[in-house]
Design a protein around this motif. Structure first.
Motif, PDB file in Angstrom:
ATOM      1  N   VAL A  13      38.161  86.698  75.424  1.00 55.47           N
ATOM      2  CA  VAL A  13      39.094  85.881  74.625  1.00 55.47           C
ATOM      3  C   VAL A  13      40.456  86.561  74.562  1.00 55.47           C
ATOM      4  O   VAL A  13      41.502  85.925  74.764  1.00 55.47           O
ATOM      5  CB  VAL A  13      38.524  85.633  73.210  1.00 55.47           C
ATOM      6  N   ILE A  14      40.464  87.860  74.304  1.00 57.39           N
ATOM      7  CA  ILE A  14      41.732  88.598  74.223  1.00 57.39           C
ATOM      8  C   ILE A  14      42.405  88.641  75.596  1.00 57.39           C
ATOM      9  O   ILE A  14      43.615  88.451  75.713  1.00 57.39           O
ATOM     10  CB  ILE A  14      41.492  90.013  73.659  1.00 57.39           C
ATOM     11  N   GLY A  15      41.637  88.869  76.658  1.00 59.31           N
ATOM     12  CA  GLY A  15      42.195  88.861  78.016  1.00 59.31           C
ATOM     13  C   GLY A  15      42.768  87.511  78.402  1.00 59.31           C
ATOM     14  O   GLY A  15      43.825  87.425  79.032  1.00 59.31           O
ATOM     15  N   GLY A  16      42.084  86.444  78.027  1.00 58.77           N
ATOM     16  CA  GLY A  16      42.581  85.089  78.290  1.00 58.77           C
ATOM     17  C   GLY A  16      43.855  84.803  77.517  1.00 58.77           C
ATOM     18  O   GLY A  16      44.789  84.174  78.040  1.00 58.77           O
ATOM     19  N   PHE A  17      43.910  85.266  76.277  1.00 56.62           N
ATOM     20  CA  PHE A  17      45.104  85.083  75.450  1.00 56.62           C
ATOM     21  C   PHE A  17      46.300  85.808  76.072  1.00 56.62           C
ATOM     22  O   PHE A  17      47.404  85.242  76.158  1.00 56.62           O
ATOM     23  CB  PHE A  17      44.822  85.591  74.028  1.00 56.62           C
ATOM     24  N   ILE A  18      46.091  87.028  76.535  1.00 54.39           N
ATOM     25  CA  ILE A  18      47.169  87.798  77.179  1.00 54.39           C
ATOM     26  C   ILE A  18      47.593  87.119  78.485  1.00 54.39           C
ATOM     27  O   ILE A  18      48.784  87.050  78.805  1.00 54.39           O
ATOM     28  CB  ILE A  18      46.726  89.259  77.401  1.00 54.39           C
ATOM     29  N   ALA A  19      46.637  86.583  79.244  1.00 55.80           N
ATOM     30  CA  ALA A  19      46.954  85.890  80.497  1.00 55.80           C
ATOM     31  C   ALA A  19      47.768  84.625  80.233  1.00 55.80           C
ATOM     32  O   ALA A  19      48.720  84.328  80.968  1.00 55.80           O
ATOM     33  CB  ALA A  19      45.679  85.555  81.255  1.00 55.80           C
ATOM     34  N   ILE A  20      47.424  83.885  79.171  1.00 56.79           N
ATOM     35  CA  ILE A  20      48.180  82.672  78.819  1.00 56.79           C
ATOM     36  C   ILE A  20      49.609  83.026  78.433  1.00 56.79           C
ATOM     37  O   ILE A  20      50.563  82.363  78.854  1.00 56.79           O
ATOM     38  CB  ILE A  20      47.458  81.892  77.699  1.00 56.79           C
ATOM     39  N   ILE A  21      49.793  84.088  77.650  1.00 62.75           N
ATOM     40  CA  ILE A  21      51.138  84.517  77.261  1.00 62.75           C
ATOM     41  C   ILE A  21      51.931  84.953  78.488  1.00 62.75           C
ATOM     42  O   ILE A  21      53.123  84.626  78.623  1.00 62.75           O
ATOM     43  CB  ILE A  21      51.061  85.637  76.203  1.00 62.75           C
ATOM     44  N   ALA A  22      51.295  85.670  79.429  1.00 62.20           N
ATOM     45  CA  ALA A  22      51.980  86.104  80.652  1.00 62.20           C
ATOM     46  C   ALA A  22      52.404  84.903  81.486  1.00 62.20           C
ATOM     47  O   ALA A  22      53.511  84.874  82.034  1.00 62.20           O
ATOM     48  CB  ALA A  22      51.078  87.029  81.460  1.00 62.20           C
ATOM     49  N   VAL A  23      51.559  83.880  81.592  1.00 60.65           N
ATOM     50  CA  VAL A  23      51.903  82.676  82.343  1.00 60.65           C
ATOM     51  C   VAL A  23      53.071  81.949  81.679  1.00 60.65           C
ATOM     52  O   VAL A  23      53.979  81.454  82.366  1.00 60.65           O
ATOM     53  CB  VAL A  23      50.668  81.756  82.489  1.00 60.65           C
ATOM     54  N   ILE A  24      53.070  81.889  80.358  1.00 54.48           N
ATOM     55  CA  ILE A  24      54.180  81.253  79.629  1.00 54.48           C
ATOM     56  C   ILE A  24      55.483  81.996  79.904  1.00 54.48           C
ATOM     57  O   ILE A  24      56.531  81.384  80.164  1.00 54.48           O
ATOM     58  CB  ILE A  24      53.873  81.170  78.129  1.00 54.48           C
ATOM     59  N   TYR A  25      55.462  83.335  79.858  1.00 60.59           N
ATOM     60  CA  TYR A  25      56.663  84.128  80.139  1.00 60.59           C
ATOM     61  C   TYR A  25      57.160  83.909  81.562  1.00 60.59           C
ATOM     62  O   TYR A  25      58.354  83.752  81.795  1.00 60.59           O
ATOM     63  CB  TYR A  25      56.412  85.618  79.913  1.00 60.59           C
ATOM     64  N   VAL A  26      56.243  83.903  82.527  1.00 63.22           N
ATOM     65  CA  VAL A  26      56.637  83.719  83.926  1.00 63.22           C
ATOM     66  C   VAL A  26      57.247  82.334  84.122  1.00 63.22           C
ATOM     67  O   VAL A  26      58.266  82.182  84.807  1.00 63.22           O
ATOM     68  CB  VAL A  26      55.441  83.963  84.864  1.00 63.22           C
TER      69      VAL A  26
END
Length: 104
Positions: A13-26
């Motif tokens: 869940v935490i890894g997915g949350f970080i991945a979603i934030i990274a995709v939003i930033y990109v």
């Protein structure tokens, strides 16, 4: 000892949350830097001052060494009587208040 499966799921869940934030930033960076020219225009207007500077040119001679064109700097002096800063008797002859300006 029992293994706690809630902690195993938590790292996904935490890894997915970080991945979603990274995709939003990109996606946001892609939109700002490549797609949108508004911020580039702001930066160009802020960074560059476009000012026309007219050079003082020297004398121009033709091939027979006769003077064709020369430059002499000229200045304009304007005397405006719009707001009375001194008494009215000084306005009777404004030529007394002017100075002769010459540049050589």
């Amino acid at each position: 000892m029992r293994k706690d499966y809630n902690l195993e799921k938590r790292k996904y869940v935490i890894g997915g949350f970080i991945a979603i934030i990274a995709v939003i930033y990109v996606c946001r960076l892609f939109g700002l830097q490549i797609q949108d020219d508004q911020y580039k225009d702001y930066a160009d207007n802020n960074a560059f001052l476009r000012k026309t500077v007219y050079p003082s040119r020297g004398m121009i001679y033709d091939r027979n060494d006769s003077l064709v064109v020369y430059n002499q700097p000229a200045y304009d002096v304007t005397y405006m009587i719009s707001t009375p800063l001194i008494s009215a008797e000084h306005y009777q002859s404004p030529r007394k208040n002017l100075m002769h300006v010459s540049v050589r």
